[in-house]
Enzyme design. Sequence first.
Site, short mmCIF file in Angstrom:
data_model
loop_
_atom_site.label_atom_id
_atom_site.label_comp_id
_atom_site.label_asym_id
_atom_site.label_seq_id
_atom_site.Cartn_x
_atom_site.Cartn_y
_atom_site.Cartn_z
N ARG A 128 0.04 -1.48 3.85
CA ARG A 128 1.04 -1.09 4.81
C ARG A 128 2.02 -0.10 3.96
NH1 ARG A 128 1.00 -6.73 6.56
NH2 ARG A 128 1.68 -7.14 4.35
N ILE A 129 2.36 -0.35 2.86
CA ILE A 129 3.34 0.46 2.37
C ILE A 129 2.41 1.65 1.39
CG2 ILE A 129 4.85 0.79 -0.11
CD1 ILE A 129 5.89 -2.16 0.63
N HIS B 52 15.12 -3.52 -8.46
CA HIS B 52 14.27 -4.28 -7.46
C HIS B 52 15.07 -3.96 -6.12
CE1 HIS B 52 11.41 -7.68 -6.41
NE2 HIS B 52 11.54 -6.62 -5.39
N ARG C 216 5.29 -5.20 -7.84
CA ARG C 216 5.84 -6.47 -8.88
C ARG C 216 5.66 -6.26 -10.36
NH1 ARG C 216 8.16 -7.65 -4.79
NH2 ARG C 216 7.88 -9.62 -3.56
N GLU D 226 13.16 -10.29 -14.00
CA GLU D 226 14.28 -10.14 -13.29
C GLU D 226 15.18 -11.19 -13.30
OE1 GLU D 226 12.71 -8.60 -9.68
OE2 GLU D 226 11.58 -7.15 -10.54
N SER E 80 -11.50 -2.56 -1.34
CA SER E 80 -12.37 -2.00 -0.41
C SER E 80 -11.80 -0.52 0.16
CB SER E 80 -12.71 -2.88 0.71
OG SER E 80 -11.32 -3.27 1.44
P1 NAP Z 1 -0.19 -5.04 2.49
O1 NAP Z 1 -0.18 -4.43 3.62
O2 NAP Z 1 -0.67 -6.49 2.06
O3 NAP Z 1 -1.07 -3.96 0.99
C1 NAP Z 1 -1.43 -4.39 -0.16
C2 NAP Z 1 -2.71 -3.60 -0.32
O4 NAP Z 1 -2.82 -3.97 -1.82
C3 NAP Z 1 -3.80 -4.12 0.58
O5 NAP Z 1 -4.23 -2.85 1.09
C4 NAP Z 1 -4.89 -4.87 -0.59
O6 NAP Z 1 -6.10 -4.23 -0.43
C5 NAP Z 1 -4.32 -4.05 -1.97
N1 NAP Z 1 -4.81 -4.83 -3.06
C6 NAP Z 1 -5.05 -6.17 -3.02
N2 NAP Z 1 -5.73 -6.38 -4.38
C7 NAP Z 1 -5.87 -5.03 -4.94
C8 NAP Z 1 -6.22 -4.91 -6.19
N3 NAP Z 1 -6.32 -5.68 -7.12
N4 NAP Z 1 -6.11 -3.50 -6.50
C9 NAP Z 1 -5.53 -2.85 -5.76
N5 NAP Z 1 -5.35 -2.79 -4.39
C10 NAP Z 1 -5.04 -4.09 -4.09
O7 NAP Z 1 1.14 -5.35 1.53
P2 NAP Z 1 2.59 -4.34 1.64
O8 NAP Z 1 3.35 -4.49 2.64
O9 NAP Z 1 1.99 -3.06 1.45
O10 NAP Z 1 3.26 -4.51 0.34
C11 NAP Z 1 2.66 -4.49 -0.91
C12 NAP Z 1 3.34 -5.00 -2.17
O11 NAP Z 1 4.55 -4.28 -2.39
C13 NAP Z 1 4.18 -6.56 -1.86
O12 NAP Z 1 3.15 -7.46 -1.99
C14 NAP Z 1 5.22 -6.46 -2.56
O13 NAP Z 1 4.87 -7.28 -3.73
C15 NAP Z 1 5.47 -5.30 -2.94
N6 NAP Z 1 6.90 -4.80 -2.31
C16 NAP Z 1 7.81 -4.60 -3.49
C17 NAP Z 1 9.26 -4.31 -2.93
C18 NAP Z 1 10.32 -3.82 -3.66
O14 NAP Z 1 11.48 -4.03 -3.33
N7 NAP Z 1 10.18 -2.89 -4.77
C19 NAP Z 1 9.47 -4.30 -1.51
C20 NAP Z 1 8.38 -4.69 -0.57
C21 NAP Z 1 7.04 -4.99 -1.10
P3 NAP Z 1 -6.85 -5.40 0.91
O15 NAP Z 1 -6.25 -4.54 2.19
O16 NAP Z 1 -8.33 -4.73 0.82
O17 NAP Z 1 -6.66 -6.70 0.82
#
Ligand code: NAP
Length: 309
Positions: free
Chosen positions: A150-151, A274, A227, A256, A172
């Site tokens: 999503r992000i 963060h 993270r 953190e 994938s």
């Molecule tokens: P998401 O929609 O679940 O997207 C995560 C993506 O990472 C998915 O496409 C997933 O692939 C992929 N992924 C999984 N394992 C991986 C690997 N080994 N190598 C590369 N890509 C991989 O989650 P999101 O909503 O985008 O959020 C992502 C992350 O951002 C969160 O989990 C959180 O830790 C972090 N975050 C940080 C902050 C901050 O304040 N800095 C704020 C919000 C979120 P698949 O779809 O194929 O599983």
Amino acid sequence: MIPVNSVLQVGHFPELMQAEINRRFTPIYHLDPHAPAPAGQFEAILVRSNTKLPEALVKQIPSILMVATCGVGYDNLPLAYLKERGIKATNTPGVLNDAVCELAIGMMLGLLRRIPESEAFVKSGAWSKTPFKLATTLAGKTVGIVGMGRIGQDLAKRLEPFKVEIAYSGPSPKQVPYTYYRDLKDLARNSNVLFLACPANSDTDNMVNAEVLNALGPSAFLINIARGSVVDEEALLYALQHKKIAGAALDVFKNEPNPNPAFLRLDNVLLTPHIGSATTETRIAMTNLAVDNLEAFFAQQPLPSEVPN
Ligand code: NAP
């Protein structure tokens, strides 16, 4: 309606978020997650993603059926144990994409154009004595995104107008018009800027290691909005100290809120505390989605955003 005395809030929430929670219902507070569980027939737990929910605490409350975490990352939850007990978990995906992507773009421009350093330069009066260092143009470069979720996808859309090539890695390929690399090292080798936007889990633990940083190379930049656990921080410190990469912008750290002090002494980093989702609008939206999940649970309705487990 959330029944009275049914939800245990574990840990502190910032004032704005707490006011939003209390506008919707009244939890029982358990501010120290490591203190013994209070007595009560709690059915749900409400927690923030920056508060680790101890498995030992959940074990003390056999009546728990659901955990709502406020944040998209759910690496703070004892997921294996929740699964074993059949406890449902929810998070707050989507509503924070805008804030996280806006910060990510700001970090990228700040890092490449040395904006924080240039401000310090003007404020110190150094401008009248010497010109400021040259920086790096983004246009024409390749930006890699680790995790096209999503992000990652929202970030890629925001990057398109910057006249860059976009590439990504992940488990994938996705339905997106960008170059896919299965192997992170290949993505790093072909990127001038590498964003981390993947989840924290056992597969991504220390995934950005010395080999990946060497593949990224001395003219490229790393930006971590995922993270701290995704990066081998010792390897990153070495790479930054020995100019194996050009610089890094880090919003997240392993320890953190006390990051390794060696980061604080570097001049090729941009560090933020963060704050990916830290805007008023986003924190209100996240809190409301967490409470929507609790309400849906008690109304025996489908949960708006259940964590796959
Ligand atoms: P998401 O929609 O679940 O997207 C995560 C993506 O990472 C998915 O496409 C997933 O692939 C992929 N992924 C999984 N394992 C991986 C690997 N080994 N190598 C590369 N890509 C991989 O989650 P999101 O909503 O985008 O959020 C992502 C992350 O951002 C969160 O989990 C959180 O830790 C972090 N975050 C940080 C902050 C901050 O304040 N800095 C704020 C919000 C979120 P698949 O779809 O194929 O599983």
